[in-house]
Design an enzyme around this catalytic site. Structure first.
Site, PDB file in Angstrom:
ATOM      1  N   CYS A  70      18.821  58.471  28.169  1.00 32.88           N
ATOM      2  CA  CYS A  70      18.575  57.341  27.274  1.00 32.88           C
ATOM      3  C   CYS A  70      17.124  56.854  27.299  1.00 32.88           C
ATOM      4  O   CYS A  70      16.719  56.063  26.442  1.00 32.88           O
ATOM      5  CB  CYS A  70      19.506  56.188  27.636  1.00 32.88           C
ATOM      6  SG  CYS A  70      21.173  56.708  28.063  1.00 32.88           S
ATOM      7  N   HIS A 125      17.451  47.362  26.289  1.00 32.08           N
ATOM      8  CA  HIS A 125      18.245  48.594  26.306  1.00 32.08           C
ATOM      9  C   HIS A 125      19.662  48.255  25.843  1.00 32.08           C
ATOM     10  O   HIS A 125      20.223  48.958  25.016  1.00 32.08           O
ATOM     11  CB  HIS A 125      18.240  49.206  27.701  1.00 32.08           C
ATOM     12  CG  HIS A 125      18.852  50.555  27.762  1.00 32.08           C
ATOM     13  ND1 HIS A 125      18.409  51.602  26.985  1.00 32.08           N
ATOM     14  CD2 HIS A 125      19.887  51.044  28.494  1.00 32.08           C
ATOM     15  CE1 HIS A 125      19.142  52.682  27.244  1.00 32.08           C
ATOM     16  NE2 HIS A 125      20.037  52.368  28.149  1.00 32.08           N
ATOM     17  N   GLU A 165      20.388  44.707  33.402  1.00 29.10           N
ATOM     18  CA  GLU A 165      19.162  44.465  32.644  1.00 29.10           C
ATOM     19  C   GLU A 165      18.808  42.982  32.614  1.00 29.10           C
ATOM     20  O   GLU A 165      17.643  42.611  32.754  1.00 29.10           O
ATOM     21  CB  GLU A 165      19.296  44.998  31.219  1.00 29.10           C
ATOM     22  CG  GLU A 165      18.008  44.884  30.416  1.00 29.10           C
ATOM     23  CD  GLU A 165      18.040  45.641  29.104  1.00 29.10           C
ATOM     24  OE1 GLU A 165      16.964  45.828  28.499  1.00 29.10           O
ATOM     25  OE2 GLU A 165      19.132  46.047  28.673  1.00 29.10           O
ATOM     26  N   LYS A 211      21.174  47.854  19.441  1.00 31.52           N
ATOM     27  CA  LYS A 211      22.305  48.767  19.572  1.00 31.52           C
ATOM     28  C   LYS A 211      23.609  48.116  19.109  1.00 31.52           C
ATOM     29  O   LYS A 211      24.600  48.807  18.864  1.00 31.52           O
ATOM     30  CB  LYS A 211      22.444  49.237  21.023  1.00 31.52           C
ATOM     31  CG  LYS A 211      21.353  50.199  21.486  1.00 31.52           C
ATOM     32  CD  LYS A 211      21.627  50.706  22.886  1.00 31.52           C
ATOM     33  CE  LYS A 211      20.572  51.706  23.344  1.00 31.52           C
ATOM     34  NZ  LYS A 211      19.279  51.074  23.656  1.00 31.52           N
ATOM     35  N   HIS A 247      24.207  53.634  20.170  1.00 35.64           N
ATOM     36  CA  HIS A 247      23.270  54.193  21.141  1.00 35.64           C
ATOM     37  C   HIS A 247      22.869  55.609  20.717  1.00 35.64           C
ATOM     38  O   HIS A 247      23.671  56.535  20.771  1.00 35.64           O
ATOM     39  CB  HIS A 247      23.928  54.216  22.519  1.00 35.64           C
ATOM     40  CG  HIS A 247      22.995  54.492  23.643  1.00 35.64           C
ATOM     41  ND1 HIS A 247      21.695  54.923  23.450  1.00 35.64           N
ATOM     42  CD2 HIS A 247      23.163  54.409  24.993  1.00 35.64           C
ATOM     43  CE1 HIS A 247      21.111  55.088  24.627  1.00 35.64           C
ATOM     44  NE2 HIS A 247      21.981  54.787  25.571  1.00 35.64           N
ATOM     45  N   PHE A 283      20.622  57.568  32.360  1.00 29.61           N
ATOM     46  CA  PHE A 283      21.404  58.129  33.457  1.00 29.61           C
ATOM     47  C   PHE A 283      20.486  58.909  34.393  1.00 29.61           C
ATOM     48  O   PHE A 283      19.541  59.572  33.959  1.00 29.61           O
ATOM     49  CB  PHE A 283      22.479  59.073  32.921  1.00 29.61           C
ATOM     50  CG  PHE A 283      23.684  58.377  32.348  1.00 29.61           C
ATOM     51  CD1 PHE A 283      23.886  57.023  32.498  1.00 29.61           C
ATOM     52  CD2 PHE A 283      24.645  59.108  31.659  1.00 29.61           C
ATOM     53  CE1 PHE A 283      24.995  56.387  31.975  1.00 29.61           C
ATOM     54  CE2 PHE A 283      25.772  58.488  31.129  1.00 29.61           C
ATOM     55  CZ  PHE A 283      25.948  57.136  31.293  1.00 29.61           C
TER      56      PHE A 283
END
Length: 411
Positions: A163, A301, A312, A334, A339, A398
């Site tokens: 990501c 994010h 976050e 998002k 995403h 990830f």
């Protein structure tokens, strides 16, 4: 002395529009690009929604015979790159192509090509596998194909960090230009992963939303009822240019990249550690040479996962302290786009630049039941007006990869 790096062109392919103006108009108005996956092959998977692209006029960008050779992730990237080049008004006759590069990443590469050829091999034998399998599937083909088509002979690179992919691509391109190695670089990310295999895999992880009955409401960053992210696809490409180079050719400057933070959690393959994200934001601010109080907006994010949104928010509080509760606004686009994985950061960077240009904080839609643990100003449900002199765009992947970009408004 570090050189200034500006953005002079942008292009996009997304579930909410296949050009920047359409995307901007729809996100500003809180529209959703999430739809039901109607194909029978998705019906026995717990998640049956996604942000897929089904209206790209690819013939405008690529000949039919070329389309057959390249996976959709390359087609998306090329379409967005052409848009960025056209907006930047690049003169290919005078441009020094030895100092022009391409940094376009992808989290997954040509997944559909792999699946199609694997099925062909099982059904018809190994001799029927396409000779274009390898060049179509490899992650770097988007960068390679675009370099071939443009003739850019400078650095060419394909970031792969889940990501955080396109934030890394843009950040490394920014660094390359800032240090004087290149004058211009096409940078961003691309992804085409809406397949039963990929969705089944994330469903087994219980990472995705299962709110199939209301797809437009499924992505709910920072909301108490969030239950996972929504997978999407597309591409975002920015034309980065050294400031004096842009001024010399009278290019229209859309925004400026002033900082880049790049860290690793070194913690867990999927679960985030807020300290890595916090350090990446801190580095982006420090390298921009500004104070944390100068940041007015963060394009978060904000994936809509139970743990990710908490981490976050904790990272933002850790870095910004009291400022996080005063003038700082945070939103996750998002909530509307889903995403886009390897393309997420680039599309969000484009939206961040548009936000700064238009003095509009984009909304976090579907924030109807605030989570008491998440208490910042997330611009709930409706865009609001306000000056944005500096902004951050966050990307966390990830494996613990973190990449944060700092932008400055150009007046």
């Amino acid at each position: 002395m570090k050189r200034r790096v500006v953005v002079t062109g942008m292009g996009v392919v997304s579930p909410l529009g296949n050009d920047v103006n359409t995307l901007w108009k729809r996100t500003k108005n809180g529209k959703s690009g999430i739809k039901t996956l109607k194909a029978a092959e998705f019906q026995d998977i717990s998640t049956r929604i996604a942000g897929y692209v089904d209206d790209l006029a690819i013939d405008q960008y690529m000949e039919p015979k070329e389309q057959k050779k390249y996976d959709r992730f390359t087609q998306f990237a090329y379409s967005a790159a052409i848009q960025a080049l056209e907006q930047a008004n690049v003169d290919f006759e005078t441009l020094d192509k030895d100092r022009a590069g391409v940094y376009i990443g992808s989290g997954t590469g040509g997944l559909q090509t792999v699946l199609d050829n694997h099925q062909t091999m099982l059904e018809k034998g190994k001799r029927r596998v396409s000779p274009f399998l390898i060049p179509a599937m490899i992650h770097n083909m988007a960068s390679g194909y675009i370099a071939i088509q443009t003739g850019f002979r400078g650095p060419s690179y394909a970031a792969v960090s889940a990501c955080a992919t396109s934030n890394h691509a843009i950040g490394e391109a920014y660094t390359n230009i800032a240090h004087g190695y290149s004058d211009v670089i096409l940078a961003g990310g691309t992804e085409a992963t809406i397949t039963p295999l990929y969705i089944a895999g994330f469903s087994k992880m219980r990472a995705m939303s299962t709110q199939n009955e209301r797809p437009e409401k499924a992505s709910r960053p920072f909301d108490q009822d969030r239950d996972g992210f929504v997978m999407s696809e597309g591409a975002g490409i920015l034309f980065l240019e050294e400031y004096e180079h842009a001024k010399q050719r009278d290019a229209v400057i859309l925004g400026e990249i002033v900082g880049y933070g790049n860290t690793t959690d070194a913690y867990h393959i999927t679960a985030p550690d807020y300290r890595g994200a916090a350090k990446a934001m801190q580095l982006a601010i420090e390298r921009a040479g500004i104070n944390k109080e100068d940041i007015a907006y963060i394009n978060a994010h904000g994936t809509s996962t139970p743990t990710g949104d908490v981490s976050e928010t904790k990272a933002i509080k850790h870095i910004f302290g009291k400022h996080a509760y005063k003038q700082l606004k945070v939103s996750s686009t998002k909530s509307m786009l889903g995403h886009l994985f390897g393309a997420a950061g680039a599309v969000e960077a484009i939206l961040t630049i548009k936000s700064m240009q238009e003095n509009i904080f984009l909304p976090t839609t579907n924030l109807e039941n605030p989570d008491p643990k998440l208490d910042l100003d997330y611009v709930a449900n409706q865009a609001t007006a306000g000056a944005i002199p500096y902004a951050l765009s966050n990307g966390f992947g990830f494996g613990g990869h973190n990449a944060v970009l700092a932008f400055k408004k150009v007046y």
